[in-house]
Design a protein around this motif. Structure first.
Motif: not given
Length: 71
Positions: A10-29, A53-60
């Motif tokens: 939903h609009v306003g959710d804070r999420v973690w965006v994983y930037r590579d396949s090993s989940y070693g690089t994470v950004e908050s958005a 449009r693609s990638g791994r994202v999890e709700l924070h």
């Protein structure tokens, strides 16, 4: 395709965006739009925006909790 254990964002959710396949690089958005194509428009902590449009994202932090903590 976005991969996530979170079924819906939903609009306003804070999420973690994983930037590579090993989940070693994470950004908050923050979700700023949820288009019908199931992609996400995000605003990152440094101010830049991205249409994901693609990638791994999890709700924070859900938008309801974000609204309460930002007061």
């Amino acid at each position: 395709m976005i991969v996530s254990e979170t079924p819906e964002f939903h609009v306003g959710d804070r999420v973690w965006v994983y930037r590579d396949s090993s989940y070693g690089t994470v950004e908050s958005a923050v979700v700023v739009d949820t288009p019908a194509d199931r992609s996400l428009r995000l605003k990152f902590a440094d101010g830049h925006r991205n249409h994901l449009r693609s990638g791994r994202v999890e709700l924070h932090t859900p938008c309801r909790e974000t609204a309460l903590t930002d007061r």
